[in-house]
Design a protein around this motif. Structure first.
Motif, mmCIF file in Angstrom:
data_model
loop_
_atom_site.group_PDB
_atom_site.id
_atom_site.type_symbol
_atom_site.label_atom_id
_atom_site.label_comp_id
_atom_site.label_asym_id
_atom_site.label_seq_id
_atom_site.Cartn_x
_atom_site.Cartn_y
_atom_site.Cartn_z
ATOM 1 N N ARG A 1 0.832 -1.208 0.000
ATOM 2 C CA ARG A 1 0.000 0.000 0.000
ATOM 3 C C ARG A 1 0.866 1.258 0.000
ATOM 4 N NH1 ARG A 1 -4.403 1.949 4.646
ATOM 5 N NH2 ARG A 1 -5.039 3.854 3.562
ATOM 6 N N ALA B 1 -6.894 1.054 -5.591
ATOM 7 C CA ALA B 1 -8.257 0.502 -5.534
ATOM 8 C C ALA B 1 -8.230 -0.997 -5.282
ATOM 9 C CB ALA B 1 -8.988 0.798 -6.843
ATOM 10 N N THR B 2 -7.383 -1.694 -6.021
ATOM 11 C CA THR B 2 -7.287 -3.143 -5.883
ATOM 12 C C THR B 2 -6.838 -3.522 -4.483
ATOM 13 O OG1 THR B 2 -6.779 -3.362 -8.237
ATOM 14 C CG2 THR B 2 -6.242 -5.231 -6.830
ATOM 15 N N TRP B 3 -5.885 -2.758 -3.943
ATOM 16 C CA TRP B 3 -5.394 -3.054 -2.593
ATOM 17 C C TRP B 3 -6.546 -3.014 -1.587
ATOM 18 C CZ3 TRP B 3 -5.382 -0.923 2.205
ATOM 19 C CH2 TRP B 3 -4.522 -1.511 3.146
ATOM 20 N N HIS B 4 -7.338 -1.954 -1.627
ATOM 21 C CA HIS B 4 -8.445 -1.832 -0.667
ATOM 22 C C HIS B 4 -9.493 -2.913 -0.897
ATOM 23 C CE1 HIS B 4 -7.615 1.928 1.543
ATOM 24 N NE2 HIS B 4 -6.968 2.292 0.447
ATOM 25 N N LEU B 5 -9.888 -3.114 -2.151
ATOM 26 C CA LEU B 5 -10.967 -4.063 -2.431
ATOM 27 C C LEU B 5 -10.524 -5.506 -2.213
ATOM 28 C CD1 LEU B 5 -12.491 -2.340 -5.575
ATOM 29 C CD2 LEU B 5 -13.353 -2.295 -3.223
ATOM 30 N N ASP B 6 -9.280 -5.830 -2.524
ATOM 31 C CA ASP B 6 -8.763 -7.175 -2.244
ATOM 32 C C ASP B 6 -8.715 -7.434 -0.742
ATOM 33 O OD1 ASP B 6 -8.465 -8.137 -4.783
ATOM 34 O OD2 ASP B 6 -6.279 -8.031 -4.824
ATOM 35 N N ALA C 1 -7.981 -0.756 5.441
ATOM 36 C CA ALA C 1 -8.596 -0.914 4.126
ATOM 37 C C ALA C 1 -10.079 -0.601 4.198
ATOM 38 C CB ALA C 1 -8.393 -2.337 3.620
ATOM 39 N N LYS D 1 -13.733 -0.307 1.696
ATOM 40 C CA LYS D 1 -14.394 -0.512 0.412
ATOM 41 C C LYS D 1 -14.681 0.814 -0.277
ATOM 42 C CE LYS D 1 -18.615 -2.418 -1.637
ATOM 43 N NZ LYS D 1 -19.899 -3.107 -1.375
ATOM 44 N N GLY E 1 -11.664 2.090 -1.972
ATOM 45 C CA GLY E 1 -11.386 1.266 -3.143
ATOM 46 C C GLY E 1 -12.272 1.626 -4.321
ATOM 47 N N GLU E 2 -13.563 1.803 -4.066
ATOM 48 C CA GLU E 2 -14.491 2.149 -5.142
ATOM 49 C C GLU E 2 -14.205 3.544 -5.693
ATOM 50 O OE1 GLU E 2 -16.461 0.355 -6.740
ATOM 51 O OE2 GLU E 2 -17.369 -1.196 -5.491
ATOM 52 N N GLU F 1 -11.281 5.085 -5.745
ATOM 53 C CA GLU F 1 -10.056 4.997 -6.545
ATOM 54 C C GLU F 1 -10.314 4.265 -7.859
ATOM 55 O OE1 GLU F 1 -7.030 6.352 -6.140
ATOM 56 O OE2 GLU F 1 -7.906 7.439 -4.460
#
Length: 227
Positions: free
Chosen positions: A91, A112-117, A133, A135, A138-139, A141
């Protein structure tokens, strides 16, 4: 092997046909993430990719592609080994790149991927408490990545997969992303992989079957073959 993986595997095999592309760090990591089915092998290959990235950065600290791929590989290792330390390090790498170049869609997609993963893997409460993290971040980003990378099948296809996995009720947004990915140029191997992934989930989206599309998306994202 399911037909969709034969098709994705064939896309990635195109990379191996070109010696100029086969040795790149990005595509080595992509092959591991999308094709390797054994967790031990995947971890070993990701470890090797991190060492390769370290060597490239040592030779040229200004190599932002190597820095990005190092962050991706460390994030993948966190996913494989459940290492909070690696997750936080990846991150920091992504956010550092984004701060230096806030107009780069790949950097927004990485954050975005980091947060959503993280939320997908750990659940919202644990991911938030342990890693910070969220959601919503993530959305947000993801939207920025799409706004800046509308001409890239890679960005649009990945966004479609990530969005339906995060929210299988928002079929309209996922359909818009998937259809845009199908129309976007696909000059690289990873563009073609993401365009094909969008094509795979689109029928379920059109039919209104968000649960099926989410299941498909999960299998089409990195390490989805590990089970």
């Amino acid at each position: 092997m399911p037909r969709r993986w034969l098709l994705i595997g064939s896309c990635l095999s195109l990379l191996a046909a070109s010696p100029a592309m086969a040795d790149t760090l990005r595509e080595d990591i992509a092959r591991t993430a999308f094709l390797v089915t054994d967790k031990k092998q995947a971890t070993a290959e990701i470890d090797a990719a991190i060492k390769q990235a370290d060597a490239l950065i040592a030779a040229n600290p200004a190599d932002k592609e190597a820095v990005l791929q190092r962050g991706v590989a460390i994030g993948y290792r966190a996913k494989l080994t459940k290492s909070a330390g690696d997750a936080k390090l990846s991150r920091a790498i992504f956010e550092g790149l984004l701060k230096a170049d806030p107009r780069n869609p790949e950097y927004h997609l990485a954050v975005a991927t980091w947060h959503l993963d993280s939320v997908d893997q750990l659940g919202g409460l644990i991911a938030g408490a342990a890693l910070g993290a969220k959601k919503a971040i993530g959305e947000a980003e993801l939207d920025k990545a799409v706004a800046l990378g509308r001409d890239r099948a890679f960005i649009l296809g990945a966004a479609a997969l990530l969005h339906i996995r995060a929210d299988d009720n928002d079929l309209l947004r996922t359909r818009q992303l998937a259809e845009a990915a199908l129309k976007a140029p696909a000059p690289t191997g990873i563009d073609r992989v993401m365009k094909r992934a969008a094509q795979i989930i689109l029928p379920a989206i059109v039919e209104g079957n968000g649960a099926l599309a989410r299941k498909q998306a999960r299998s089409l994202l990195p390490f989805g073959k590990l089970g």
